[in-house]
Design an enzyme around this catalytic site. Structure first.
Site, short mmCIF file in Angstrom:
data_model
loop_
_atom_site.label_atom_id
_atom_site.label_comp_id
_atom_site.label_asym_id
_atom_site.label_seq_id
_atom_site.Cartn_x
_atom_site.Cartn_y
_atom_site.Cartn_z
N ASN A 1 0.87 -1.17 0.00
CA ASN A 1 0.00 0.00 0.00
C ASN A 1 0.91 1.24 0.00
O ASN A 1 1.55 1.53 1.00
CB ASN A 1 -0.87 -0.04 1.26
CG ASN A 1 -1.82 1.13 1.35
OD1 ASN A 1 -1.81 2.02 0.51
ND2 ASN A 1 -2.64 1.13 2.38
N ARG B 1 -2.76 -2.34 -3.22
CA ARG B 1 -3.96 -1.52 -2.98
C ARG B 1 -3.92 -0.35 -3.97
O ARG B 1 -2.95 0.41 -3.99
CB ARG B 1 -3.95 -1.00 -1.56
CG ARG B 1 -5.15 -0.12 -1.31
CD ARG B 1 -5.07 0.59 0.00
NE ARG B 1 -6.27 1.36 0.21
CZ ARG B 1 -6.32 2.49 0.90
NH1 ARG B 1 -5.24 2.97 1.46
NH2 ARG B 1 -7.46 3.13 1.05
N HIS C 1 -12.98 2.66 0.61
CA HIS C 1 -12.95 1.68 1.72
C HIS C 1 -13.67 0.39 1.33
O HIS C 1 -14.18 -0.32 2.21
CB HIS C 1 -13.60 2.23 3.01
CG HIS C 1 -12.84 3.32 3.67
ND1 HIS C 1 -13.47 4.40 4.26
CD2 HIS C 1 -11.52 3.53 3.85
CE1 HIS C 1 -12.56 5.22 4.77
NE2 HIS C 1 -11.37 4.71 4.52
N ARG D 1 -10.40 15.69 7.10
CA ARG D 1 -11.21 16.01 5.92
C ARG D 1 -12.59 16.49 6.34
O ARG D 1 -13.17 15.97 7.29
CB ARG D 1 -11.36 14.75 5.03
CG ARG D 1 -10.12 14.45 4.24
CD ARG D 1 -10.26 13.14 3.49
NE ARG D 1 -9.45 12.11 4.12
CZ ARG D 1 -9.50 10.82 3.83
NH1 ARG D 1 -10.32 10.38 2.90
NH2 ARG D 1 -8.73 9.95 4.45
N GLY E 1 -10.22 2.04 13.33
CA GLY E 1 -9.66 2.52 14.60
C GLY E 1 -10.67 3.00 15.62
O GLY E 1 -10.68 2.57 16.77
N GLU F 1 -8.25 -5.22 5.74
CA GLU F 1 -8.20 -4.92 4.31
C GLU F 1 -7.06 -5.66 3.62
O GLU F 1 -7.19 -6.10 2.48
CB GLU F 1 -8.04 -3.40 4.11
CG GLU F 1 -9.26 -2.64 4.59
CD GLU F 1 -9.03 -1.14 4.71
OE1 GLU F 1 -8.53 -0.72 5.77
OE2 GLU F 1 -9.31 -0.43 3.75
P1 AMP Z 1 -7.47 4.10 11.58
O1 AMP Z 1 -7.41 5.13 10.51
O2 AMP Z 1 -8.43 2.99 11.30
O3 AMP Z 1 -6.10 3.58 11.99
O4 AMP Z 1 -8.04 4.81 12.90
C1 AMP Z 1 -7.39 5.90 13.48
C2 AMP Z 1 -8.33 6.55 14.46
O5 AMP Z 1 -8.75 5.60 15.44
C3 AMP Z 1 -7.71 7.72 15.19
O6 AMP Z 1 -8.63 8.81 15.23
C4 AMP Z 1 -7.54 7.17 16.60
O7 AMP Z 1 -7.64 8.17 17.57
C5 AMP Z 1 -8.75 6.26 16.71
N1 AMP Z 1 -8.62 5.34 17.84
C6 AMP Z 1 -7.75 4.34 18.00
N2 AMP Z 1 -7.92 3.78 19.24
C7 AMP Z 1 -8.90 4.48 19.86
C8 AMP Z 1 -9.54 4.41 21.13
N3 AMP Z 1 -9.20 3.51 22.02
N4 AMP Z 1 -10.52 5.30 21.40
C9 AMP Z 1 -10.89 6.23 20.50
N5 AMP Z 1 -10.33 6.34 19.28
C10 AMP Z 1 -9.36 5.48 18.95
#
Ligand code: AMP
Length: 407
Positions: free
Chosen positions: A7, A91, A180, A241, A331, A386
């Site tokens: 990726n 990807r 996504h 965004r 996340g 993914e």
């Molecule tokens: P991703 O792009 O899927 O890696 O997700 C990133 C987002 O997930 C970021 O905004 C992180 O703050 C959020 N995130 C990860 N762990 C937590 C948590 N325990 N509580 C709230 N947000 C989280």
């Protein structure tokens, strides 16, 4: 089959080496800040020590060399020969209206990815750079492109057309594409496996809530609508965004602040969303902490985010005439009980009854039902993967191709 999943961003290469037969990751890692004075190289082998180093990595070709030399290296011993890798899955963010499925990469496919540069200027050019670099490093095995947009190819025209003159759609392909796709596909399939049912009639709303966020309505296993559009800028409010805004705001800003187009682009892509609203952070964990400490703007950012999720859930329930399950992933969706609660609390009139204890108890990395037993709509946390979707697609296509090492 051992598949290397790649990726590429403009200054980064993420990789994942996956055994598709056992659906198991062997090693993952990241080369970031490619082209800067020093780059950061991280490796996380499944059976070994994580490493993080700074090195000089000028371009994507050098990044690929670095990754392969680590995988083969005496310290990691993840693979004994490059011939252990049987295929590479790439990807690719935008497949425009040309790719409904993943595809074996040849010169025509590369050209088509290039034709979509205009549609995803931040993503497709580095994706193609990664393809070129990986094909040069691993020339004897099949390379497969897996598109973020492909799963949304089933959207009907009423969902993908914008209310602008139709000739613009015909001439410039301006329509909703959605992104996504591999994530929405993966979590919806996990749900179908769970309920031991074929997707034929099932209606699912998949909420991919990460730094980028999108929500998809999935009916009979197919995507029928999604919140992202022509580009990944629209729909939900995201980390940086803006998501959907009234397009007139742009005309207004051009007049008031005399902003050039490039600044508007940066404003909406990098300085808006949760970061712009809070004036503090794009990261949901930071926002939750600050809101708990009484910061009003961080609280407002969280409120806007969860309000949008509720709007999409309500709207997709209306357009699909109901829904069997809501899935939270990525996340924020996988890790934040608070956001999930605010997204679906007090929704009994739509048949959604959250179980607060189950929601609080959901563990990262596990599939958990967080609705009450008698909730008409089941609510689940389902971790996304993914990379696994990309690896499995690449393995399938590689095996069927003339370039397969088995033929
Ligand atoms: P991703 O792009 O899927 O890696 O997700 C990133 C987002 O997930 C970021 O905004 C992180 O703050 C959020 N995130 C990860 N762990 C937590 C948590 N325990 N509580 C709230 N947000 C989280």
């Amino acid at each position: 089959m051992l598949v290397l999943v790649i990726n590429c961003g403009s200054s980064s290469v993420k990789y994942d080496l996956i055994d598709t037969e056992h659906q198991k990751g062997y090693c993952r890692g990241l080369v970031e800040r490619i082209g800067a004075v020093t780059s950061i190289v991280k490796h996380q082998p499944e059976n070994g020590k994580n490493t993080k180093e700074t090195k000089v990595i000028q371009n994507h070709t050098e990044a690929l060399k670095e990754i392969l030399s680590y995988l083969l290296g005496p310290d990691s011993k993840v693979i004994s020969s490059v011939s252990d890798i049987k295929a590479v899955g790439h990807r690719v963010v935008h497949g425009s209206d040309m790719f409904k499925d993943s595809v074996l990469i040849d010169d025509d496919v590369k050209e088509a990815i290039e034709q979509a540069f205009d549609l995803a200027p931040l993503h497709n050019p580095p994706n193609l750079k990664g393809i070129e670099a990986a094909m040069a490093a691993l020339p004897d095995i099949p390379h497969v492109a897996v598109f973020d947009t492909a799963f949304h190819h089933s959207l009907p025209p009423k969902a993908y057309l914008y209310g602008i003159p139709n000739r613009l759609y015909r001439r410039y392909k301006i329509r909703k594409y959605g992104f996504h796709g591999t994530s929405h596909y993966f979590v919806s399939r996990q749900y179908f496996k769970l309920i031991l049912d074929k997707p034929s009639k099932t209606k699912v709303i998949s909420c991919h809530l990460g730094n980028g966020a999108s929500i998809a309505a999935i009916e009979g296993g197919k995507s029928v609508d999604t919140s992202m559009g022509f580009t990944p800028l629209s729909g939900m409010v995201m980390g940086t965004r803006s998501g959907d805004i009234d397009p007139s705001i742009l005309f207004y800003l051009v007049e008031k602040e005399e902003l050039p187009l490039s600044n508007l682009h940066a404003l909406l892509n990098r300085h808006s969303g949760l970061l712009g609203l809070s004036g503090f952070a794009a990261d949901m964990r930071d926002l939750i902490l600050e809101a708990e400490n009484g910061d009003r703007r961080c609280q407002q950012a969280i409120d806007v985010f969860t309000y949008k999720i509720r709007q999409y859930i309500g709207s997709y329930m209306a357009t699909m005439n109901g829904c069997d399950a809501i899935i939270f992933t990525a996340g924020i969706g996988e890790n934040s009980a608070l956001i999930r609660q605010k997204a679906v609390e007090n929704m009994e009139f739509l048949g959604v009854k959250l179980d607060e204890d189950r929601n609080e108890a959901a563990k990262p990395g596990e599939i958990t039902r967080i609705s009450q037993d008698d909730s008409r709509v089941a609510v689940y946390v389902i971790p996304t993967n993914e990379e696994l979707v990309i690896a499995i697609d690449a393995a399938k296509i590689a095996q069927a191709s003339d370039q397969s090492p088995w033929i």
